[in-house]
Structures are given as C-alpha cells and as structure tokens.
Design a protein around this motif. Structure first.
Motif, PDB file in Angstrom:
ATOM      1  N   PHE A  30      13.675   4.067 -29.852  1.00  0.00           N
ATOM      2  CA  PHE A  30      13.253   3.304 -28.682  1.00  0.00           C
ATOM      3  C   PHE A  30      12.001   3.922 -28.074  1.00  0.00           C
ATOM      4  O   PHE A  30      11.673   5.098 -28.325  1.00  0.00           O
ATOM      5  CB  PHE A  30      14.367   3.307 -27.622  1.00  0.00           C
ATOM      6  N   SER A  31      11.307   3.127 -27.235  1.00  0.00           N
ATOM      7  CA  SER A  31      10.194   3.634 -26.430  1.00  0.00           C
ATOM      8  C   SER A  31      10.654   3.718 -24.983  1.00  0.00           C
ATOM      9  O   SER A  31      11.273   2.781 -24.463  1.00  0.00           O
ATOM     10  CB  SER A  31       8.983   2.704 -26.525  1.00  0.00           C
ATOM     11  N   LEU A  32      10.351   4.829 -24.345  1.00  0.00           N
ATOM     12  CA  LEU A  32      10.756   5.045 -22.953  1.00  0.00           C
ATOM     13  C   LEU A  32       9.526   5.229 -22.082  1.00  0.00           C
ATOM     14  O   LEU A  32       8.688   6.095 -22.358  1.00  0.00           O
ATOM     15  CB  LEU A  32      11.657   6.276 -22.836  1.00  0.00           C
ATOM     16  N   GLN A  33       9.426   4.425 -21.033  1.00  0.00           N
ATOM     17  CA  GLN A  33       8.421   4.642 -19.996  1.00  0.00           C
ATOM     18  C   GLN A  33       9.098   5.343 -18.815  1.00  0.00           C
ATOM     19  O   GLN A  33      10.053   4.831 -18.246  1.00  0.00           O
ATOM     20  CB  GLN A  33       7.821   3.309 -19.527  1.00  0.00           C
ATOM     21  N   LEU A  34       8.574   6.520 -18.471  1.00  0.00           N
ATOM     22  CA  LEU A  34       9.112   7.291 -17.353  1.00  0.00           C
ATOM     23  C   LEU A  34       8.105   7.211 -16.209  1.00  0.00           C
ATOM     24  O   LEU A  34       7.039   7.835 -16.258  1.00  0.00           O
ATOM     25  CB  LEU A  34       9.356   8.746 -17.778  1.00  0.00           C
ATOM     26  N   ASP A  35       8.432   6.433 -15.185  1.00  0.00           N
ATOM     27  CA  ASP A  35       7.498   6.152 -14.088  1.00  0.00           C
ATOM     28  C   ASP A  35       7.805   7.076 -12.904  1.00  0.00           C
ATOM     29  O   ASP A  35       8.879   7.007 -12.306  1.00  0.00           O
ATOM     30  CB  ASP A  35       7.647   4.688 -13.666  1.00  0.00           C
ATOM     31  N   VAL A  36       6.849   7.944 -12.566  1.00  0.00           N
ATOM     32  CA  VAL A  36       7.018   8.874 -11.433  1.00  0.00           C
ATOM     33  C   VAL A  36       5.989   8.601 -10.339  1.00  0.00           C
ATOM     34  O   VAL A  36       5.698   9.468  -9.521  1.00  0.00           O
ATOM     35  CB  VAL A  36       6.929  10.342 -11.901  1.00  0.00           C
ATOM     36  N   ARG A  37       5.443   7.384 -10.297  1.00  0.00           N
ATOM     37  CA  ARG A  37       4.398   7.084  -9.314  1.00  0.00           C
ATOM     38  C   ARG A  37       4.923   7.097  -7.871  1.00  0.00           C
ATOM     39  O   ARG A  37       4.181   7.385  -6.944  1.00  0.00           O
ATOM     40  CB  ARG A  37       3.753   5.729  -9.632  1.00  0.00           C
ATOM     41  N   GLN A  38       6.203   6.788  -7.687  1.00  0.00           N
ATOM     42  CA  GLN A  38       6.763   6.771  -6.331  1.00  0.00           C
ATOM     43  C   GLN A  38       7.405   8.101  -5.938  1.00  0.00           C
ATOM     44  O   GLN A  38       7.809   8.278  -4.801  1.00  0.00           O
ATOM     45  CB  GLN A  38       7.828   5.662  -6.235  1.00  0.00           C
ATOM     46  N   THR A  39       7.475   9.009  -6.892  1.00  0.00           N
ATOM     47  CA  THR A  39       8.199  10.263  -6.657  1.00  0.00           C
ATOM     48  C   THR A  39       7.322  11.265  -5.903  1.00  0.00           C
ATOM     49  O   THR A  39       6.221  11.592  -6.349  1.00  0.00           O
ATOM     50  CB  THR A  39       8.655  10.883  -7.994  1.00  0.00           C
ATOM     51  N   ARG A  40       7.853  11.731  -4.773  1.00  0.00           N
ATOM     52  CA  ARG A  40       7.123  12.719  -3.966  1.00  0.00           C
ATOM     53  C   ARG A  40       7.715  14.115  -4.087  1.00  0.00           C
ATOM     54  O   ARG A  40       7.078  15.106  -3.762  1.00  0.00           O
ATOM     55  CB  ARG A  40       7.124  12.280  -2.493  1.00  0.00           C
ATOM     56  N   TYR A  41       8.977  14.185  -4.497  1.00  0.00           N
ATOM     57  CA  TYR A  41       9.590  15.496  -4.709  1.00  0.00           C
ATOM     58  C   TYR A  41      10.448  15.422  -5.962  1.00  0.00           C
ATOM     59  O   TYR A  41      11.330  14.575  -6.089  1.00  0.00           O
ATOM     60  CB  TYR A  41      10.457  15.909  -3.524  1.00  0.00           C
ATOM     61  N   LEU A  42      10.175  16.321  -6.890  1.00  0.00           N
ATOM     62  CA  LEU A  42      10.926  16.400  -8.146  1.00  0.00           C
ATOM     63  C   LEU A  42      11.439  17.815  -8.296  1.00  0.00           C
ATOM     64  O   LEU A  42      10.660  18.761  -8.425  1.00  0.00           O
ATOM     65  CB  LEU A  42      10.031  16.002  -9.318  1.00  0.00           C
ATOM     66  N   ASP A  43      12.752  17.958  -8.247  1.00  0.00           N
ATOM     67  CA  ASP A  43      13.368  19.283  -8.304  1.00  0.00           C
ATOM     68  C   ASP A  43      13.083  19.951  -9.650  1.00  0.00           C
ATOM     69  O   ASP A  43      12.986  19.296 -10.697  1.00  0.00           O
ATOM     70  CB  ASP A  43      14.885  19.133  -8.105  1.00  0.00           C
ATOM     71  N   HIS A  44      12.988  21.262  -9.621  1.00  0.00           N
ATOM     72  CA  HIS A  44      12.736  22.036 -10.848  1.00  0.00           C
ATOM     73  C   HIS A  44      13.839  21.795 -11.878  1.00  0.00           C
ATOM     74  O   HIS A  44      13.563  21.759 -13.098  1.00  0.00           O
ATOM     75  CB  HIS A  44      12.655  23.525 -10.510  1.00  0.00           C
TER      76      HIS A  44
END
Length: 526
Positions: A466-480
């Motif tokens: 499969f192909s996966l698009q991972l969209d983080v444009r709205q993400t302001r905080y991403l935990d380690h």
C-alpha cells in the motif's frame, strides 16, 4: 456596596439562619468548643467577606475539616495547641496566594463541579431528614456518610421512624409548606414578599410555636431539638469563651503537619467552592482565586488567634445566599455581623428556634442544588459528562466531599485519556476502484504518548503493497515517543513494501529515512 442593600439584607438573614446551626454543629462534630464555630462564622462573614473578591461567596467553618480537627485536637494535646496550627495554616494560605496557586481552580472539569453541587444538595437533604422529624442523633455539621454516633446516613434516616417528635415534625412540615408557597407564589406577587424572606417568617413562626406549646405533652418540643447557643451571664463570661493559641508548641513537628494539612484541604475546598459558586451565580461574576486564598489566609490567622475553627468558603451558605438573591459581598458581611449581634444580645431567643424549622430551610437549599432535571440534563449530554458527574455525586454521598471530588476527577481524567486515544489521528481510505491502494493518516494538532496505542494499532493494520500519506500539516506538537514509533514503522514498511509520503507545511518527503532527524531539523514544518 450599599446600593444593593435591598437585596443583600434579606439574603443575609437567610444565610444567618442557615449558618447558625451549621457553625454550632460543625464545632460539635469537631470536638471543639461550641463558641469556636460561631467565632469562625463571624470572621468568615465579616473579615473574609470584606477581603474576598467574591460577591456572593460566604465563608465559615467547614464540615470537610471536622474529621481533621477532631483528630488534631487529640493528637496535639488540647484545643489551645491546635489553634497554633490554625494560625500557621493561615500563613501557609497567604503564601499560596502570593505564589498564585489559585489557578488550580480552573483545572476541574465542569461535570465534576456540577456533581459536587448536586452531591452536596443530596447529602443536605439526607442529613436534614432526621432533624426535620425531631431526631437529633448526629450534629447538624456532620456531613460524612459514617456518622459520629456509629450509624451511617441511611441507617440514621431509618432510625428516625422510631424517634419522631410530633411537635418538631408538625412545625417542620408547616415551615416547609410556607417556604415552598412563598418561593413559588408569594415572591411573585409583590416586592414586600421579596424583601421579607420566607425563612425569616418560618423561624419567627417556629419560635411562637415553641413558646405556645412548650407545656403541651404532645406538641411540646424538647430542648434537645432546639438551637443551642452558649448563653453568657455577663461580659466577663462572654469574653471567657474566647480561647487563645499556645505558641510554646510552635516547634512541635506535629503542629506543622496539621498546619499544612489544614492549609491544603481548606484551600482546595475554597477553590472548589469558588468554581462551583461562580457557575450558579446568575450574574456570572468571576472570583479572583489568588485574592480568595489571601483572604482565607488572613481569616484563618485571625480565627486561630481568638479561638475559632478553620475557615473555608462554604457551598451550602454560598448557594443559600444566591437562592435568596444576594448580590454583593455585603450579604456575607451582614450575616457575620448578625451572628455576632445575636450571640451577644439574644442568645436565649436563638435557643427557642426548633431545629426542624432550620432543617426545612436547608431542605429547600438542598433541593435547589440537586434538582432531578439536572440529572436528566447531564445524562442527555452523553457518557463523557454523565459518568464523572454520577461518580462525583455518589462519592460525596457515600464518603465525603474531597473523596467524592477526587473520584470524579479521576474518572474525568480517564475519559480525557480515552478521547485522546481516539482523537490522535484521522484515517482516510482513498478510492481504490482503479486499482490504487492508498491510505491517508492525518495526525491531530497535539499528539502525545497517550496516543501511542491508537497509532501503533493503525500502522500495524496497513496491508502490504500500500501507499501511505502521513499528513502532519495541522500538527503543532508531536511527542518524541510518537516520532520513535514512526521511525520503527519506516523500517517495517520497507519489508512490507509500503511506500510512505510525509506531508508537512513546507515539504513533501518520500520514504524519509529518519523521522527523528526530519522533525529535529525542521521543527517548524511539524
């Protein structure tokens, strides 16, 4: 403040009649001198009322501290030693106010605060039933489920059946009927019925009834079913009722432990009451919480210095003030002055008030806090609101105030974790009618380690090829922790022939070799 005296004076009288038996009952439940509860009520009204930023909050001795006080007096070797802890507790509250610890009040969920108000309303109703029928097995100020007399709330009500006082029950029923009629009908008929409050009429009627029937074998009310204010014989005996702290024990570590306990519990109860009172205030005033802690600290210092119990803002008196249409802090101040004047000038008259009449007033207060319609409203709001609400109500009724709130808060946190788990991302399956095998995962604005399970589960379910698009444009905080999961998945994706396209605000990256490096070098893109 005097512009609102037409509203505040009648309200202060209602609060006075609610506060008087509670001040005495809490002192009795605490194992302290009866007059110590009255002192705390006077200072809570006059001093704290004047210094507080709350317009409708009323302070005084609190039932939630009764168990702490009862144990501390014995542990510290006497009431004068305990007063040192009250003074030190007030100093600690001052420090908390200076450190701006009042912000804690804003972190309690609305469902828990509403559950607190409703739970207190239910417990007021349950606790006043024995007093209403003339069975005083437990002090008015004991709101705990397990009572001082060895019974619990429900067994006390059952025992009432065999100990009904006809006179107390009769004037209690008459008083309750008048209060309901006054509130529902007469108060809408004219200004006079708003200025002259129903509770005042009921109390006067109760005194007249006691006076006329005291020699009647059937309807006569025993003195044990009346208010019991200490009666000084002269000025010297009145002054002798004041107790003063023994500061020679200030170096005792146990005194400091009690002081910190009083400060923390009293501050928490005050902040919870402030939040709850502001919610039911029809004018929607907002109380400055740090100023409230400062006012409570000064009040406790003064109360401890002259022999009074610890003080907090109290929801029973505050809600009675709101229901009686109090508008400004003058209502709380005048109620404190009324307590002072009454115990100095008319203690014998106060001791002619049947407790069943005061119980009728509190039953109305309790019902307005715990209306059945509120239960239905909370249930209709869904499980996220209803479960913390119901747990808080049950906890308060079957344990005590702080335990009930703690249980409700714990359930509220669990609800937040569940919703956080569910809302970490949005999965969108692309139309694959043309043979394309595409998935798109859009991460939420804030993604923390609470979301690890949901994201891991979603990534593991992605089929091979499969192909996966991972969209983080709205993400302001991403935990380690989440970045590490993505790094691990990148390795597994190669083995499963999964193509990954990472979409950020600035760039689109095909099969990034290191998510950790990507988010470290381009923090703005996340």
């Amino acid at each position: 403040m005097f512009k609102t005296i037409k509203s505040d004076l009648p309200a202060s009288i209602v609060v006075f009649f609610v506060a008087l038996p509670l001040c005495l009952g809490i002192a009795l439940a605490s194992g302290a001198p009866l007059f110590s509860g009255v002192i705390a009520g006077i200072i809570g009204g006059v001093v704290v009322g004047a210094l507080s930023g709350s317009k409708i909050g009323v302070s005084g001795p609190a039932a939630g501290l009764a168990a702490i006080v009862l144990t501390a007096i014995s542990t510290l070797g006497g009431y004068e030693n305990f007063l040192v802890a009250v003074v030190l507790g007030g100093v600690i509250q001052l420090i908390l106010g200076i450190l701006r610890a009042g912000i804690i009040a804003y972190y309690f969920p609305s469902s828990v605060i509403k559950g607190m108000l409703t739970g207190i309303g239910v417990i007021i109703i349950l606790k006043q039933i024995p007093h209403f029928f003339g069975y005083e097995s437990d002090p008015q100020g004991d709101f705990a489920f397990f009572q001082l007399d060895g019974e619990n709330t429900f067994s006390g009500i059952i025992s009432t059946i065999n100990h009904i006082s006809p006179g107390s029950a009769f004037i209690g029923i008459i008083g309750l009927s008048i209060l309901i009629f006054w509130d529902k009908i007469l108060s809408k008929k004219g200004r006079m019925f708003q200025v002259i409050q129903g509770p005042l009429v009921v109390v006067v009627l109760g005194i007249i009834f006691y006076t006329l029937t005291r020699s009647n074998a059937l309807l006569g009310i025993d003195k044990s079913h009346l208010v019991s204010v200490p009666v000084p014989e002269d000025a010297a005996s009145f002054i002798a009722q004041f107790r003063f702290p023994n500061f020679s024990v200030i170096t005792n570590p146990e005194v400091w432990v009690v002081a910190f306990t009083i400060a923390l519990v009293a501050s928490l109860e005050t902040l919870l009451c402030v939040e709850a009172t502001d919610k039911i205030d029809p004018n929607k005033n907002v109380t400055p919480t740090n100023r409230e802690l400062l006012a409570q600290g000064i009040g406790n210092i003064i109360s401890g210095l002259v022999g009074g119990l610890p003080i907090t803002q109290v929801i029973v008196r505050s809600s009675a003030n709101i229901q009686a249409r109090g508008v400004s802090k003058m209502s709380a101040i005048i109620h404190g002055l009324l307590l002072l004047i009454s115990v100095v000038l008319i203690p014998r008259l106060l001791n002619m008030i049947p407790l069943s009449v005061l119980a009728a007033i509190l039953l109305v207060v309790g019902y307005k806090l715990a209306k059945p319609s509120l239960f239905l409203k909370m249930i209709n709001l869904g499980w996220k609101q209803s479960i913390p609400f119901i747990v808080t109500v049950g906890g308060i009724v079957f344990t005590d105030l702080l335990i009930g709130i703690s249980l409700g808060l714990a359930v509220g946190v669990v609800v937040i974790l569940i919703k956080s788990y569910q809302n970490s991302h949005f999965l969108h399956i692309e139309d694959n009618s043309n043979g394309a095998k595409k998935l798109k995962i859009t991460l939420a604005e804030e993604v923390t380690f609470f979301n690890k399970g949901a994201i891991l589960k979603e990534l593991d379910r992605i089929p091979e090829n499969f192909s996966l698009q991972l969209d983080v444009r709205q993400t302001r905080y991403l935990d380690h922790d989440i970045i590490e999961i993505l790094d691990d998945f990148a390795y597994k994706a190669k083995a499963r022939n999964i193509n990954i396209q990472l979409i950020s605000e600035l760039v689109v990256v095909e099969n990034p070799s290191s998510y950790l490096e990507f988010f470290t070098l381009r923090p703005k893109s996340a």
